[in-house]
Scaffold this active site. Structure first.
Site, PDB file in Angstrom:
ATOM      1  N   THR A   1       8.117  68.861  53.579  1.00 55.51           N
ATOM      2  CA  THR A   1       7.778  67.449  53.816  1.00 55.51           C
ATOM      3  C   THR A   1       8.191  66.966  55.199  1.00 55.51           C
ATOM      4  O   THR A   1       7.530  66.114  55.794  1.00 55.51           O
ATOM      5  CB  THR A   1       8.431  66.588  52.710  1.00 55.51           C
ATOM      6  OG1 THR A   1       7.804  66.935  51.477  1.00 55.51           O
ATOM      7  CG2 THR A   1       8.251  65.108  52.938  1.00 55.51           C
TER       8      THR A   1
HETATM    9  N1  ASP Z   1       6.724  69.675  48.111  1.00 52.25           N
HETATM   10  C1  ASP Z   1       7.550  69.623  49.279  1.00 52.25           C
HETATM   11  C2  ASP Z   1       8.015  71.028  49.628  1.00 52.25           C
HETATM   12  O1  ASP Z   1       8.889  71.547  48.969  1.00 52.25           O
HETATM   13  C3  ASP Z   1       8.717  68.747  49.088  1.00 52.25           C
HETATM   14  C4  ASP Z   1       9.585  68.627  50.286  1.00 52.25           C
HETATM   15  O2  ASP Z   1       9.469  69.305  51.280  1.00 52.25           O
HETATM   16  O3  ASP Z   1      10.462  67.799  50.196  1.00 52.25           O
HETATM   17  O4  ASP Z   1       7.532  71.565  50.614  1.00 52.25           O
END
Ligand code: ASP
Length: 326
Positions: free
Chosen positions: A12
């Site tokens: 993210t």
């Molecule tokens: N879905 C994302 C991932 O794990 C969540 C994040 O990065 O916080 O890449």
């Protein structure tokens, strides 16, 4: 000024919205550093793009490759510390594998974000600056691999994601964080002393994880063994007990010399052999099941992959898991 390299893997912290308004890892390391003013005051920062993937896309082979890169950068790169950005969904697994296969004193710090950079109150910038400060800190040496988010400093073996969206999602449920970053300075309150190093040049990824629930039988266990599992993690109930109908599957694995490691589906606390009735930890221990302390299933699986890379000898694997256990 201290030298720190930030290795970007995705998650993210590197995401932007696509045409369908869905978040996707899109930014390079340089793109991210450009939008974080002040990061160059924390240390002399280099960057490296290792991958651009989400947490759920990170396979154990790539985690181990990352561990190799980190070890090389620390030994030959002249860096004082390393920061790794990672998707938060699986950051604890990668951080733990690196922790188990890292034997140097310089700090390695994992970091992520719960919001993307266009969200109000993006946590990525603050988290990354804090992580660089921890990586550049002399006080952070000899503490193994850490995770820094939301001002807290956690050790890789203990930290886990507890909430799907909260900024306060990362917790070390048994012992708490080892320190904080306050007003830009890391403060450590205690040293985690049960860290382990597994001196292996490979991992064995053929390890399966089975979570227990009431009335479960041995169908999944048998399927895993018959389809070539080299190791099984069972997330048992409470102190480490499983439904009686699963026990035959455990015996089947042990007969085939496949190590079975028991942990708990409880969110904290270790497993023991206190109980002696059917399906209990006591019965399983007598049958040769290995106890996995307070690890959650996903981390016990990472540890068994590293242990199986080091040795196929079940007695040695038991030693690795149960060192100082009783
Ligand atoms: N879905 C994302 C991932 O794990 C969540 C994040 O990065 O916080 O890449």
């Amino acid at each position: 000024m201290k030298r720190v390299i930030v290795i970007f893997t995705g998650g993210t912290i590197s995401m932007k919205k696509n045409e369908s308004n869905r978040s996707m890892p899109s930014m390079s390391g340089e793109d991210i550093l450009k939008i974080i003013p002040g990061i160059d005051e924390a240390a002399n920062v280099d960057c490296m793009d290792f991958s651009k993937i989400s947490g759920q896309q990170m396979p154990p082979e790539k985690m181990f490759e990352l561990s190799g890169v980190i070890n090389k950068k620390i030994k030959n790169g002249g860096y004082d510390g390393i920061v790794v950005t990672h998707g938060t969904d699986s950051i604890e697994e990668t951080a733990y594998l690196v922790d188990l296969t890292y034997n140097e004193s310089k700090p390695v710090v994992f970091v992520g974000a719960m919001k993307i950079s266009s969200d109000p109150g993006w946590d990525g910038a603050g988290n990354l600056i804090d992580a660089v400060k921890v990586a550049a800190s002399d006080d952070a040496r000899s503490r193994g691999v850490m995770l820094v988010m939301n001002k807290e400093i956690h050790v890789a073996s203990q930290v886990t994601k507890t909430n799907t969206c909260s900024l306060n999602t990362f917790r070390s449920l048994d012992f708490g964080p080892i320190g904080y970053v306050d007003n830009g300075k890391p403060y450590f309150y205690y040293k985690y002393t049960k860290r382990q190093y597994i001196d292996t040049d490979k991992i064995d990824t053929k390890v399966d994880l089975i979570k227990t629930c009431c009335g479960m039988d041995d169908k999944m266990l048998k399927f895993c063994i018959d389809s070539g599992s080299h190791g099984i993690i069972i997330e048992g109930m409470g102190r480490g007990n499983i439904p009686p109908k699963m026990v035959r599957g455990v015996e089947y694995a042990i007969e085939k010399n496949v190590p079975v490691v028991l942990v708990s589906r409880c969110i904290s606390g270790k497993v023991t052999d206190d109980y002696g009735d059917e399906g209990s930890g006591g019965e399983l221990r007598e049958k040769g099941v290995i106890f996995g302390d307070n690890l959650p299933g996903q981390k016990a699986r990472i540890k068994l992959m590293a242990a199986l890379g080091y040795t196929k000898n079940v007695a040695e694997i038991k030693k690795i898991f149960e060192e100082n256990y009783y």
